[in-house]
Each structure stands twice: as C-alpha cells, then as structure tokens.
Design a protein around this motif. Structure first.
Motif, PDB file in Angstrom:
ATOM      1  N   THR A  91       0.751  -1.437   0.094  1.00 22.26           N
ATOM      2  CA  THR A  91      -0.198   0.040   0.453  1.00 22.26           C
ATOM      3  C   THR A  91       0.879   1.047  -0.155  1.00 22.26           C
ATOM      4  O   THR A  91       0.675   1.671  -0.704  1.00 22.26           O
ATOM      5  N   ARG A  92       1.722   1.403   0.541  1.00 19.12           N
ATOM      6  CA  ARG A  92       2.941   2.708   1.013  1.00 19.12           C
ATOM      7  C   ARG A  92       3.523   2.505  -0.367  1.00 19.12           C
ATOM      8  O   ARG A  92       3.902   3.813  -0.891  1.00 19.12           O
ATOM      9  N   LEU A  93       3.616   1.572  -1.544  1.00 22.70           N
ATOM     10  CA  LEU A  93       4.486   1.643  -2.343  1.00 22.70           C
ATOM     11  C   LEU A  93       3.822   1.808  -3.449  1.00 22.70           C
ATOM     12  O   LEU A  93       4.395   3.135  -3.836  1.00 22.70           O
ATOM     13  N   GLN A 102      -0.982   3.650 -12.851  1.00 26.38           N
ATOM     14  CA  GLN A 102       0.530   3.522 -12.068  1.00 26.38           C
ATOM     15  C   GLN A 102       1.377   4.628 -13.952  1.00 26.38           C
ATOM     16  O   GLN A 102       2.293   5.465 -13.892  1.00 26.38           O
ATOM     17  N   PHE A 103       0.503   4.457 -14.460  1.00 19.76           N
ATOM     18  CA  PHE A 103       1.070   5.390 -16.003  1.00 19.76           C
ATOM     19  C   PHE A 103      -0.003   5.937 -16.711  1.00 19.76           C
ATOM     20  O   PHE A 103      -0.392   5.971 -18.017  1.00 19.76           O
ATOM     21  N   GLY A 104      -1.044   6.386 -16.004  1.00 18.40           N
ATOM     22  CA  GLY A 104      -2.112   6.841 -16.306  1.00 18.40           C
ATOM     23  C   GLY A 104      -1.418   8.354 -16.979  1.00 18.40           C
ATOM     24  O   GLY A 104      -0.438   9.004 -17.281  1.00 18.40           O
ATOM     25  N   ALA A 176      18.374  -5.362 -15.262  1.00 17.06           N
ATOM     26  CA  ALA A 176      19.786  -5.974 -15.959  1.00 17.06           C
ATOM     27  C   ALA A 176      20.263  -4.140 -15.368  1.00 17.06           C
ATOM     28  O   ALA A 176      20.590  -3.597 -15.638  1.00 17.06           O
ATOM     29  N   GLY A 177      21.003  -4.350 -14.391  1.00 13.85           N
ATOM     30  CA  GLY A 177      21.963  -3.340 -14.368  1.00 13.85           C
ATOM     31  C   GLY A 177      21.486  -2.337 -13.459  1.00 13.85           C
ATOM     32  O   GLY A 177      21.337  -2.320 -11.797  1.00 13.85           O
ATOM     33  N   GLU A 178      20.802  -1.214 -14.435  1.00 15.09           N
ATOM     34  CA  GLU A 178      20.259  -0.217 -13.461  1.00 15.09           C
ATOM     35  C   GLU A 178      18.668   0.014 -14.285  1.00 15.09           C
ATOM     36  O   GLU A 178      17.876   0.970 -13.830  1.00 15.09           O
ATOM     37  N   VAL A 179      18.497  -1.011 -15.187  1.00 17.08           N
ATOM     38  CA  VAL A 179      16.947  -0.877 -16.221  1.00 17.08           C
ATOM     39  C   VAL A 179      16.317  -1.746 -15.446  1.00 17.08           C
ATOM     40  O   VAL A 179      16.799  -3.044 -15.036  1.00 17.08           O
ATOM     41  N   LYS A 180      14.934  -1.305 -14.968  1.00 14.09           N
ATOM     42  CA  LYS A 180      14.135  -2.684 -14.725  1.00 14.09           C
ATOM     43  C   LYS A 180      13.007  -3.424 -15.787  1.00 14.09           C
ATOM     44  O   LYS A 180      13.237  -1.937 -16.611  1.00 14.09           O
ATOM     45  N   LEU A 181      13.339  -4.413 -15.926  1.00 14.97           N
ATOM     46  CA  LEU A 181      12.938  -4.723 -17.072  1.00 14.97           C
ATOM     47  C   LEU A 181      11.513  -6.541 -17.258  1.00 14.97           C
ATOM     48  O   LEU A 181      11.551  -7.033 -16.217  1.00 14.97           O
ATOM     49  N   MET A 182      10.806  -6.117 -18.127  1.00 19.81           N
ATOM     50  CA  MET A 182       9.754  -7.076 -17.974  1.00 19.81           C
ATOM     51  C   MET A 182       9.468  -7.579 -19.139  1.00 19.81           C
ATOM     52  O   MET A 182       8.929  -6.531 -19.723  1.00 19.81           O
ATOM     53  N   SER A 183       9.155  -9.011 -19.457  1.00 19.57           N
ATOM     54  CA  SER A 183       8.669  -9.387 -20.497  1.00 19.57           C
ATOM     55  C   SER A 183       8.335 -10.711 -20.512  1.00 19.57           C
ATOM     56  O   SER A 183       8.473 -11.283 -19.153  1.00 19.57           O
ATOM     57  N   ILE A 184       7.271 -11.341 -21.703  1.00 17.80           N
ATOM     58  CA  ILE A 184       6.495 -12.849 -21.354  1.00 17.80           C
ATOM     59  C   ILE A 184       7.379 -13.574 -21.672  1.00 17.80           C
ATOM     60  O   ILE A 184       7.485 -15.217 -20.810  1.00 17.80           O
ATOM     61  N   PHE A 214       6.931  -0.793 -11.149  1.00 14.03           N
ATOM     62  CA  PHE A 214       8.143  -0.002 -11.552  1.00 14.03           C
ATOM     63  C   PHE A 214       8.598   1.070 -10.939  1.00 14.03           C
ATOM     64  O   PHE A 214      10.051   1.504 -10.743  1.00 14.03           O
ATOM     65  N   GLY A 215       7.908   1.339  -9.880  1.00 13.48           N
ATOM     66  CA  GLY A 215       8.404   2.325  -8.913  1.00 13.48           C
ATOM     67  C   GLY A 215       8.615   3.589 -10.031  1.00 13.48           C
ATOM     68  O   GLY A 215       7.887   3.853 -11.226  1.00 13.48           O
ATOM     69  N   ASP A 216       8.877   4.827  -9.169  1.00 13.23           N
ATOM     70  CA  ASP A 216       9.313   5.802  -9.974  1.00 13.23           C
ATOM     71  C   ASP A 216       9.887   6.527 -11.020  1.00 13.23           C
ATOM     72  O   ASP A 216      11.162   5.329 -11.028  1.00 13.23           O
ATOM     73  N   LEU A 217       9.866   5.864 -12.186  1.00 13.11           N
ATOM     74  CA  LEU A 217      10.590   6.019 -13.568  1.00 13.11           C
ATOM     75  C   LEU A 217      10.441   7.700 -14.384  1.00 13.11           C
ATOM     76  O   LEU A 217       9.626   8.612 -14.157  1.00 13.11           O
ATOM     77  N   ASP A 218      11.928   8.313 -14.851  1.00 16.63           N
ATOM     78  CA  ASP A 218      11.896   9.199 -15.478  1.00 16.63           C
ATOM     79  C   ASP A 218      11.752   8.684 -17.031  1.00 16.63           C
ATOM     80  O   ASP A 218      10.855   9.587 -17.938  1.00 16.63           O
ATOM     81  N   LEU A 219      12.190   7.054 -17.084  1.00 15.76           N
ATOM     82  CA  LEU A 219      11.341   6.406 -19.061  1.00 15.76           C
ATOM     83  C   LEU A 219      11.072   5.324 -19.048  1.00 15.76           C
ATOM     84  O   LEU A 219      11.338   4.383 -18.320  1.00 15.76           O
TER      85      LEU A 219
END
Length: 366
Positions: A91-93, A102-104, A176-184, A214-219
């Motif tokens: 809930t806090r997250l 999230q990406f509205g 991956a490194g500093e990139v958050k990644l999601m894939s089927i 994903f949390g707070d993302l810039d891109l």
C-alpha cells in the motif's frame, strides 16, 4: 562515535533493496537491532519466502554494519514479513494510486514506444541501447518487452532465466544493471512459442502496465512487435499519451512500411517524435564505406512523418556481438561507432521532450 542502535540503523540505511531500489529502513525491513560489547545482531524481514535477493541483502547488511562495528562480530538473521505487514508495504509503495493509474495520463514518466514496419530491422537492439544510455545518464528507466511473439529483451540485457518476484498481487520486475525489465519471456519456458490471439495480447500488455510495479521512472520504453497489429493498437488505447520512435533500415521498401506504423500510432493519439535508421553505411577496416542496404530510408520516413531523424546506426559487428552476449553496446564498448551513434540518438530523443515547467506534481500538503 558511540556504537548504539541508531548508529547501526544509519549504516543499514545505506543498503538498497535490489528489486525495489529503496533503502531497507524505508521499506520497514529492519526487524530488530541488538548491540552489546560482545556482538551485534540484526534481524531483517524479507518480503517473501524464497526472496531471490536474500543472499545479496544478507551480505550487503553484514558489510555495512561491519564497517561501523569496530571489530565487534556481526550476525545478520533473515526472517519473512507476515502477510499484514507485507500488505501495508504494498500500500505504501503504490501510494494513493491504483495499479491502473501507474502510467495514467498524469504520469511524470515519459513513455516511449519503439516500433517498426517490419521485423529484423534492429528495433529491439535500439530499445535496449536507448534504455541503457538513459540509465547511464542517471535516469530511472524501465523497459516493457511488448513483442510477445518475438521477445528478446531478457537476452539483450543478459538476464535470461531470471523470474520476477511476486508480492501478493504486485509483480516486481527484474533489474538488469540499472534498467527494470519486464517480458513475457520471464513467464514461459525457454524455447516455448507463444501463440495468443488479440484479447490475450491486450490483457498481457495491460497487466504489464498495471500489475508490474516499476516505481518512479523517468523513462519507460516499450519494445513493440513489428507492424500495425493487435499490440500496437492496444498500446495506443492504453497509453494514448505515449510517444513513438519509428525504426527503419535504409532500404526504400522497409521505409515505405515503416511510415505506416507511424501513421497508425497517430491514429490512436500517440505522438511520433522521431525516426532511427539502422544498418546504415559502415566503414570497413580499410576505410571503405560499405552501404549494404542502400541509403536514404531513414530520411524518407522522417520526411513522410514530418519528424526529425534522430540517428543513423551503422552496421557494426561489435553491436551484434554485444547483443548476443547480453551486454548493451553503449556500456560494453562505448567507443564503437555504433555505440556513439546510439548515444547521440538518445540525446536527440531527449531534445524532443516538451518542457515540464509548470506541470503540477502529484503531491499534497501534510
């Protein structure tokens, strides 16, 4: 410095959860701290049983506390949060937003969909390297591999076989490194084909945008499948405020098809911000310029869509090898001409962003 519980807590405050990318103290993962002249005992509550980051968290906490322990033995014990505590963390997250928001439309995350008219033009390689270049510049970056039938981002980032972590109804993307990644590709066995029809494809994309935290993302980059099919339309419906990069090769035939993918994006309300040409003329060892796929395709698409040509990525053996090895070229071999062109393309992409001066922040006074 006095060695007390607060000193130890400050040391633990430097330890970042590898998946949530926040300090353990902020995530309420510190159960207890006991300090005596003979020993220091720290109990950390993991979010779930079998947490894939448990070893790293244990070692990072032990290392951080040992630095301030002054030679006193340090013992780190791992436990697991009870359901109510984990639910409170979720809930806090999420804050005051539902997963679907999230990406509205009011998101501060810039969303870039990378598309192409046909397959095999290097669209996924472009996506991976743009994301890596963005992360290298200090931005918070996520990638959704929306090419459900031809997923390749886990391999391009070298994290094949890594599974997402589930916190109840929340999915945490591997990093991956500093990139958050999601894939089927993270949910099917290697070598298993995906053969789904439109409704299932739409549902998958929707779940990636809502259930994955994903949390707070810039891109946020979306690697779309080639063409103008179901997923391209779904992304346009779910993210009409997203922006689009069209990828093409120099060939006239590829350019003609690429223009159509940009036009479909516009029909769904998305904004086409630029074109990237791949497989452009490259230099041979003797200095000869070799344009295997001709020239002019990128400029042709950019002119037809009335957008800038963000970059021309030359043919490069290191680029192919880096993709096969799961190490994005912009980090692995940044001096290669293709890596230089990719980094320049990212900078050109950044220059297309509208100013956010005056945009209200999603915060309220307390």
């Amino acid at each position: 410095m006095t060695l007390d519980r607060e000193t130890i807590r400050l040391a633990i405050d430097t330890v970042i959860d590898p998946e949530l990318r926040r300090p353990l103290t902020e995530l309420d993962m510190v159960d207890s701290i006991d300090v005596s002249p003979e020993s220091i005992r720290v109990v950390i509550a993991l979010t779930i049983v079998g947490c894939p980051a448990s070893d790293r968290i244990h070692n990072d906490v032990a290392e951080a506390v040992t630095k301030v322990a002054g030679g006193i033995p340090v013992d780190v014990e791992l436990t697991v949060m009870e359901p109510a505590r984990r639910a409170a963390l979720i809930t806090r997250l999420r804050g005051d937003k539902s997963p679907a928001q999230q990406f509205g439309p009011d998101t501060l995350t810039r969303i870039i969909a990378v598309t192409s008219g046909k397959g095999g033009v290097g669209k996924s390689t472009i996506t991976a390297n743009l994301a890596e270049a963005a992360a290298n510049s200090g931005l918070r970056v996520g990638v959704i591999d929306a090419d459900v039938f031809g997923f390749s981002q886990p391999a391009l980032f070298g994290i094949e076989g890594i599974k997402p972590t589930r916190l109840d109804d929340m999915i945490l993307p591997p990093v991956a490194g500093e990139v958050k990644l999601m894939s089927i590709g993270m949910f099917v066995d290697q070598g298993t084909p995906v053969s789904w029809r439109g409704p299932m494809l739409h549902r998958t994309v929707n779940q990636f945008l809502s259930d994955v935290f994903f949390g707070d993302l810039d891109l946020l980059f979306l690697d779309l499948p080639p063409g103008t099919g179901d997923i391209a339309i779904s992304v346009g419906q779910l993210l009409p405020h997203s922006e689009v990069i069209v990828v093409t090769t120099p060939q006239a035939g590829a350019a003609d098809v690429a223009v159509r993918s940009g036009l479909v994006a516009r029909q769904t309300g998305q904004k086409v911000v630029g074109v990237i040409e791949t497989m452009s003329a490259g230099a041979l060892p003797d200095g000869t310029v070799f344009d295997l796929f001709g020239s002019g395709g990128g400029a042709q698409v950019a002119a037809a869509l009335d957008v800038p040509l963000l970059g021309q990525i030359p043919l490069s053996v290191p680029l192919r090898m880096a993709g096969d090895a799961g190490t994005p070229l912009v980090s692995h071999q940044p001096d290669d001409p293709a890596a230089i062109a990719l980094s320049a393309a990212f900078q050109a992409l950044q220059a297309t962003r509208n100013s956010r001066v005056g945009t209200p922040l999603p915060v309220s006074p307390r």
